[in-house]
Design a protein around this motif. Structure first.
Motif, mmCIF file in Angstrom:
data_model
loop_
_atom_site.group_PDB
_atom_site.id
_atom_site.type_symbol
_atom_site.label_atom_id
_atom_site.label_comp_id
_atom_site.label_asym_id
_atom_site.label_seq_id
_atom_site.Cartn_x
_atom_site.Cartn_y
_atom_site.Cartn_z
ATOM 1 N N ARG A 141 0.837 -1.198 0.000
ATOM 2 C CA ARG A 141 0.000 0.000 0.000
ATOM 3 C C ARG A 141 0.875 1.253 0.000
ATOM 4 O O ARG A 141 0.916 2.014 0.968
ATOM 5 C CB ARG A 141 -0.927 0.001 1.216
ATOM 6 C CG ARG A 141 -1.951 -1.130 1.207
ATOM 7 C CD ARG A 141 -2.774 -1.133 2.473
ATOM 8 N NE ARG A 141 -3.792 -2.177 2.434
ATOM 9 C CZ ARG A 141 -5.038 -2.006 2.035
ATOM 10 N NH1 ARG A 141 -5.416 -0.804 1.620
ATOM 11 N NH2 ARG A 141 -5.911 -2.997 2.027
ATOM 12 N N PRO A 142 1.580 1.480 -1.087
ATOM 13 C CA PRO A 142 2.443 2.661 -1.144
ATOM 14 C C PRO A 142 1.617 3.934 -1.290
ATOM 15 O O PRO A 142 0.482 3.913 -1.757
ATOM 16 C CB PRO A 142 3.287 2.414 -2.397
ATOM 17 C CG PRO A 142 2.377 1.609 -3.283
ATOM 18 C CD PRO A 142 1.598 0.720 -2.343
ATOM 19 N N SER A 143 2.210 5.039 -0.912
ATOM 20 C CA SER A 143 1.557 6.340 -1.090
ATOM 21 C C SER A 143 2.262 7.051 -2.241
ATOM 22 O O SER A 143 3.217 7.810 -2.045
ATOM 23 C CB SER A 143 1.656 7.171 0.198
ATOM 24 O OG SER A 143 1.021 8.414 0.021
ATOM 25 N N LEU A 144 1.801 6.767 -3.453
ATOM 26 C CA LEU A 144 2.444 7.282 -4.654
ATOM 27 C C LEU A 144 1.689 8.450 -5.262
ATOM 28 O O LEU A 144 2.268 9.275 -5.968
ATOM 29 C CB LEU A 144 2.576 6.157 -5.693
ATOM 30 C CG LEU A 144 3.338 4.916 -5.234
ATOM 31 C CD1 LEU A 144 3.219 3.807 -6.262
ATOM 32 C CD2 LEU A 144 4.800 5.265 -4.977
ATOM 33 N N THR A 145 0.393 8.506 -5.005
ATOM 34 C CA THR A 145 -0.439 9.570 -5.540
ATOM 35 C C THR A 145 -1.649 9.737 -4.623
ATOM 36 O O THR A 145 -1.893 8.899 -3.757
ATOM 37 C CB THR A 145 -0.891 9.236 -6.980
ATOM 38 O OG1 THR A 145 -1.661 10.314 -7.511
ATOM 39 C CG2 THR A 145 -1.703 7.960 -7.022
ATOM 40 N N ARG A 146 -2.399 10.786 -4.793
ATOM 41 C CA ARG A 146 -3.509 11.049 -3.891
ATOM 42 C C ARG A 146 -4.666 10.067 -4.077
ATOM 43 O O ARG A 146 -5.338 9.703 -3.117
ATOM 44 C CB ARG A 146 -4.014 12.483 -4.110
ATOM 45 C CG ARG A 146 -3.022 13.551 -3.693
ATOM 46 C CD ARG A 146 -3.596 14.942 -3.930
ATOM 47 N NE ARG A 146 -2.654 15.982 -3.525
ATOM 48 C CZ ARG A 146 -2.894 17.279 -3.648
ATOM 49 N NH1 ARG A 146 -4.058 17.685 -4.164
ATOM 50 N NH2 ARG A 146 -1.990 18.169 -3.261
ATOM 51 N N ALA A 147 -4.910 9.661 -5.293
ATOM 52 C CA ALA A 147 -6.052 8.780 -5.572
ATOM 53 C C ALA A 147 -5.764 7.360 -5.104
ATOM 54 O O ALA A 147 -4.722 6.781 -5.423
ATOM 55 C CB ALA A 147 -6.369 8.795 -7.059
ATOM 56 N N ARG A 148 -6.694 6.772 -4.344
ATOM 57 C CA ARG A 148 -6.482 5.427 -3.796
ATOM 58 C C ARG A 148 -6.442 4.368 -4.893
ATOM 59 O O ARG A 148 -5.623 3.442 -4.851
ATOM 60 C CB ARG A 148 -7.597 5.105 -2.794
ATOM 61 C CG ARG A 148 -7.596 5.955 -1.531
ATOM 62 C CD ARG A 148 -8.723 5.540 -0.601
ATOM 63 N NE ARG A 148 -8.723 6.261 0.665
ATOM 64 C CZ ARG A 148 -9.350 7.414 0.860
ATOM 65 N NH1 ARG A 148 -10.044 7.964 -0.136
ATOM 66 N NH2 ARG A 148 -9.306 8.003 2.038
ATOM 67 N N ASN A 152 -3.179 4.471 -6.670
ATOM 68 C CA ASN A 152 -2.149 3.859 -5.825
ATOM 69 C C ASN A 152 -2.190 2.344 -5.915
ATOM 70 O O ASN A 152 -1.150 1.679 -6.000
ATOM 71 C CB ASN A 152 -2.348 4.284 -4.366
ATOM 72 C CG ASN A 152 -1.497 5.479 -3.991
ATOM 73 O OD1 ASN A 152 -0.366 5.597 -4.441
ATOM 74 N ND2 ASN A 152 -2.040 6.367 -3.186
ATOM 75 N N ALA A 153 -3.391 1.778 -5.881
ATOM 76 C CA ALA A 153 -3.526 0.318 -5.934
ATOM 77 C C ALA A 153 -3.032 -0.227 -7.269
ATOM 78 O O ALA A 153 -2.347 -1.255 -7.323
ATOM 79 C CB ALA A 153 -4.986 -0.069 -5.709
ATOM 80 N N LEU A 154 -3.369 0.468 -8.357
ATOM 81 C CA LEU A 154 -2.916 0.031 -9.677
ATOM 82 C C LEU A 154 -1.400 0.115 -9.797
ATOM 83 O O LEU A 154 -0.745 -0.806 -10.300
ATOM 84 C CB LEU A 154 -3.584 0.882 -10.757
ATOM 85 C CG LEU A 154 -5.071 0.618 -11.008
ATOM 86 C CD1 LEU A 154 -5.692 1.756 -11.813
ATOM 87 C CD2 LEU A 154 -5.267 -0.711 -11.715
#
Length: 483
Positions: free
Chosen positions: A205-212, A215-217
């Motif tokens: 579950r990285p925090s790469l972008t604001r949209a959940r 992030n999952a993709l």
């Protein structure tokens, strides 16, 4: 070297990832390497495709046949004999080369995921056992995956078990679901459940972008990248993002033009040294010139300005935004001054056609690569309207290889455009597109300069240069191994 090329996507249609996949396989084969393609299916028109239950004897060069419907994960092996070919009315240049040069191993899917069009192939013990037999049977030196779902995950895990180095080309790390609020939250959960179901393991579950959901993709791609021995990024800006996410062993290798496309363009090189390769065909009644031809000067140019847009008609490609800008330009400068051809299909096609009503826009639907190239050659420039999504689009490769400049708005897309082949809008809005189109109409010499710059920019896409660099990386992974 003996290289397994693996992809989860269907090869019955050629999106950017599939085109790059086939082009790279063709380039490596032309350089003398043995290529085994493992995919859900073969390109349309392949002669003799039929499912087989067991792997053929390695000495056999015929087509295995069977009358039953294969079960999920079952192999169909096809080793084309010399001289066999794809059906000429369905093939494209990359596919035509595959017909007589490759081992194809197709893996039956359980169906296709709606909207995504992704064949459903799970990473199961049965699939891994069969892949293990295959890799051992073919004595594979490198497993090179071009996607990140069930089939490629299984191939990577088997390769690791056998001690075979793995390479992963990231065709995009910039997944965009474009959802908000509760829809974004629900989609993120669905994506993680899907990833666990198809790959056999949970994603981080990285925090790469604001949209959940985004992030999952991206976590699915990240998981595959972290597990590979080497990651290939076709662009510098994507490599930076991968490194920021924790992927260390990343090299930049731009997608090459297809060997067939390279040979075609080489045949059309100008005979006189120093003659411009192309002027984007903007001089003489607005009709495009062929590569290497010069028709007078920019002063002789007459409209319409001919543009071609190529891609999937989906939100992240932003055709609707470009059409809005195109409409503004037509309203300000007159419809007679512009002509746009849209090549491709997708979920937004109906909306795009409604948005283009009463405008000088032609929709061709899906075309073969030869037909796409023909459309590009009839245009003054190729349009790329995505923003923040594309990595290194094959559209740029095709355009520059045909000496056509690219009109775009994403400043991070630079591979093959650094000498001036790219004509950038000031921003990504419809107004920015409209303003740029008006400027090109008034200053056709900008198109001329950009077209001349393709002479230098296209060199980054030469297939033999790509192969030299990639094979050097392969050999570095195989140090101490006899290949």
């Amino acid at each position: 070297m003996r290289i397994a090329f693996v992809i989860d996507y269907s090869l019955t249609y050629l999106g950017g990832a599939q085109s790059a996949f086939l082009d790279q396989a063709a380039a490596l084969r032309q350089s003398g390497h043995e290529i085994v393609i493992i995919a859900p299916d073969m390109p349309l028109g392949f002669a003799g495709e039929s499912p087989g239950d067991e792997l053929p004897d390695h000495k056999s060069h015929g087509h295995e046949s069977a009358t039953h419907k294969p079960e999920t994960g079952e192999f169909a092996v096809c080793e084309p004999a010399a001289g066999e070919s794809f059906s000429p009315n369905r093939s494209d240049s990359a596919a035509a080369q595959l017909a007589s040069a490759y081992d194809f191993v197709t893996v039956a899917s359980a169906g296709t995921i709606p909207v995504l069009g992704l064949p459903l192939i799970r990473n199961t013990a049965r699939l891994r056992a069969r892949l293990k037999r295959l890799l051992q049977h073919k004595n594979i030196d490198i497993v090179h995956s071009h996607s990140e779902f069930g089939l490629t995950t299984a191939a990577r895990e088997v390769a690791a078990q056998l001690g075979v180095p793995t390479v992963f080309t990231v065709h995009t790390f910039f997944w965009q679901a474009r959802l908000r609020g509760v829809f974004d939250l629900c989609a993120a959960g669905a994506v993680r459940a899907f990833a666990r179901f198809i790959t056999g393991s949970s994603v981080s579950r990285p925090s790469l972008t604001r949209a959940r959901a985004d992030n999952a993709l991206r976590a699915i791609t990240l998981q595959q990248a972290l597990a590979a021995d080497l990651v290939v990024s076709p662009s510098t800006h994507q490599r930076f993002c991968l490194q920021q996410a924790g992927v260390e062993n990343v090299v930049v290798l731009p997608n090459p033009m297809s060997p067939a496309g390279f040979d075609m363009c080489a045949d059309r090189e100008p005979e006189r040294a120093g003659q411009p390769h192309d002027t984007a065909g903007i001089w003489q009644r607005g009709e495009p010139a062929g590569a290497g031809q010069v028709h007078g000067s920019a002063d002789a140019w007459q409209p319409p300005l001919r543009l071609v847009w190529v891609g999937r008609v989906v939100p992240e490609k932003r055709l609707l935004e470009f059409l809005a800008g195109f409409k503004l330009a037509c309203q300000k400068h007159g419809q007679a001054n512009f002509k746009l051809t849209v090549v491709g299909e997708g979920e937004l096609l109906s909306r795009a056609k409604r948005a283009a009503a009463q405008l000088p826009v032609v929709f061709t639907g899906r075309l073969t690569r030869e037909q796409v190239r023909a459309q590009m050659e009839r245009a003054h420039a190729v349009v790329l309207s995505s923003y923040g999504f594309d990595n290194q689009p094959v559209t740029v490769v095709e355009a520059v290889s045909l000496f056509r400049p690219v009109v775009l708005c994403d400043p991070l897309i630079t591979e093959g455009l650094t000498a001036g082949s790219g004509i950038y809008a000031a921003g990504e809005t419809p107004c920015d597109f409209a303003r740029l189109l008006g400027e090109l109409l008034a200053e056709p010499e900008r198109l001329q300069r950009a077209a001349l710059a393709t002479r230098q920019d296209r060199e980054v896409f030469y297939p033999h240069i790509f192969c030299e660099k990639l094979v050097a990386e392969y050999r570095g992974l195989c140090v101490g191994k006899v290949v």
